[in-house]
Design an enzyme around this catalytic site. Structure first.
Site, PDB file in Angstrom:
ATOM      1  CD  GLU A 164      -2.101   4.763  -7.897  1.00 54.79           C
ATOM      2  OE1 GLU A 164      -3.138   5.372  -7.565  1.00 54.79           O
ATOM      3  OE2 GLU A 164      -2.091   3.573  -8.215  1.00 54.79           O
TER       4      GLU A 164
ATOM      5  CE  LYS B  25      -2.802   2.807  -4.770  1.00 53.26           C
ATOM      6  NZ  LYS B  25      -4.178   2.626  -4.301  1.00 53.26           N
TER       7      LYS B  25
HETATM    8  P1  13P Z   1      -4.827  -2.186  -7.375  1.00 54.96           P
HETATM    9  O1  13P Z   1      -4.313  -2.563  -6.007  1.00 54.96           O
HETATM   10  O2  13P Z   1      -5.955  -3.052  -7.839  1.00 54.96           O
HETATM   11  O3  13P Z   1      -3.722  -2.008  -8.369  1.00 54.96           O
HETATM   12  O4  13P Z   1      -5.526  -0.777  -7.227  1.00 54.96           O
HETATM   13  C1  13P Z   1      -4.950   0.175  -6.428  1.00 54.96           C
HETATM   14  C2  13P Z   1      -5.283   1.512  -6.952  1.00 54.96           C
HETATM   15  O5  13P Z   1      -5.896   2.306  -6.280  1.00 54.96           O
HETATM   16  C3  13P Z   1      -4.814   1.868  -8.289  1.00 54.96           C
HETATM   17  O6  13P Z   1      -4.996   3.224  -8.489  1.00 54.96           O
END
Ligand code: 13P
Length: 344
Positions: free
Chosen positions: A179, A221
């Site tokens: 991510e 992600k």
């Molecule tokens: P949000 O969808 O609230 O942005 O959180 C997702 C997430 O896991 C961020 O690391």
């Protein structure tokens, strides 16, 4: 349960299902609970998460996996059943957040580096034994072009850390969610978001290759390509979709089985509408779905408000958002469905 990395990764993005990001750290969940006037204690955090994982229809039909925080993966439901077991009983896969947060990057004001690599090999072994079959590591990239943020050093250091994390996960039999979140907090426009996210993704995949990470056993992600909140702009869903898909075609190898978005501060319905617009212009070489925290949980949190008598209403609110996003992951959502469902 399937054990091959590719099988786990494919299951995480199958059939329009998406991931519930319930991995708020104790500090973050306290902030969420403050909004609904609930004291954050070990028991209240457990009760809240238990309510979500026992929302059988939402979990069974729309959720492929749940990202947990260290405390939650070790917690038991009020009746003594491990929370991990509740998740498994719905057919969803338990996952775990393993980074220890974004810290200031020395020498680069405004940039952060995500920490947590030391001792990670041992922690992953422990998490595997506790039932985790995928993990999450979040790099945080802010945009403030006037200040030179993000720097190339920040993008490079975070990509390198993500690759080291991903390689360790795969060694442990755990699918890494990678991510690199480009924040939507800034004053930038959509095209700046495109360029910064492009630089982050190109660097990320270069580092993943260099670390010999098997892309078939990973999930990306990312953020969507969207204007910053302080820009005062509201982008059309079609424009977000067109630019986000163009960006992925330029940067994300087709060996990656799935892309599961973070919601990043978009409203619940915006996050659904934009995901739908992205899938509506498919087919794409990857599954494109959701891994939402706030956009799945804001409504159930409000409905729950810490009261046992509200559990059914909170589970219904969660089912509604999970179902809307499941439709969006298949390009089958429409505003009418949203209204019809909320009236039901
Ligand atoms: P949000 O969808 O609230 O942005 O959180 C997702 C997430 O896991 C961020 O690391």
């Amino acid at each position: 349960m399937t054990e091959r990395l590719e099988d786990i990764a494919n299951a995480m993005v199958a059939d329009g299902k998406g991931i519930l990001a319930a991995d708020e750290s104790s500090g973050t969940i306290k902030k969420r609970f403050d909004v609904i006037g609930v004291a954050s204690t070990e028991d209240s955090r457990r009760d809240y998460r238990e309510m979500m994982f026992r929302a059988t229809e939402a979990m069974r039909n729309h959720i492929s996996g749940v990202i947990l925080y260290d405390e939650t993966i070790r917690q038991k439901a009020a009746d003594g059943t491990p929370l991990v077991e509740l998740i498994r009983q719905t057919g969803a896969i338990p996952g775990i957040k393993v980074d220890s947060g974004a810290k200031p990057l020395p020498g680069f004001p405004g940039d952060t580096i995500t920490e947590g690599l030391d001792g990670l090999r041992e922690r992953l072994k422990d998490y595997y034994e506790l039932g985790a079959r995928f993990a999450k590591w979040r790099a945080v990239i802010d945009i403030d072009t006037a200040k030179g943020v993000p720097s190339a050093t920040s993008i490079g250091s975070n990509a390198h850390a993500l690759a080291r994390y991903a390689a360790l996960c795969q060694e442990a039999g755990i699918v890494p969610i990678v991510e690199p979140e480009v924040l939507m907090d800034g004053a930038h426009d959509l095209d700046t978001c495109f360029e910064v996210t492009k630089a982050a993704l190109l660097k990320l995949y270069a580092e993943l290759y260099a670390a010999r990470v098997k892309l078939e056993g990973t999930i990306l992600k990312p953020n969507m390509v969207i204007s910053g909140k302080k820009s005062g702009r509201t982008d059309r869903a079609e424009e977000i979709a067109e630019k986000t898909v163009r960006l992925f075609r330029e940067t994300v190898p087709v060996a990656v089985p799935g892309i599961a978005f973070l919601s990043g501060g978009q409203s619940d319905e915006q996050a659904t509408e934009n995901l739908n617009a992205i899938n509506a212009i498919g087919p794409h070489p990857w599954k494109i779905t959701f891994s939402y925290g706030r956009a799945l949980q804001a409504a159930p949190q409000k409905a729950w408000s810490g009261k046992t008598e509200n559990v059914a209403a909170a589970q219904a609110a969660f089912l509604h958002r999970a179902r809307m996003n499941w439709l969006a992951a298949q390009g089958k959502w429409s505003p009418d469905l949203e209204k019809a469902a909320s009236a039901a």
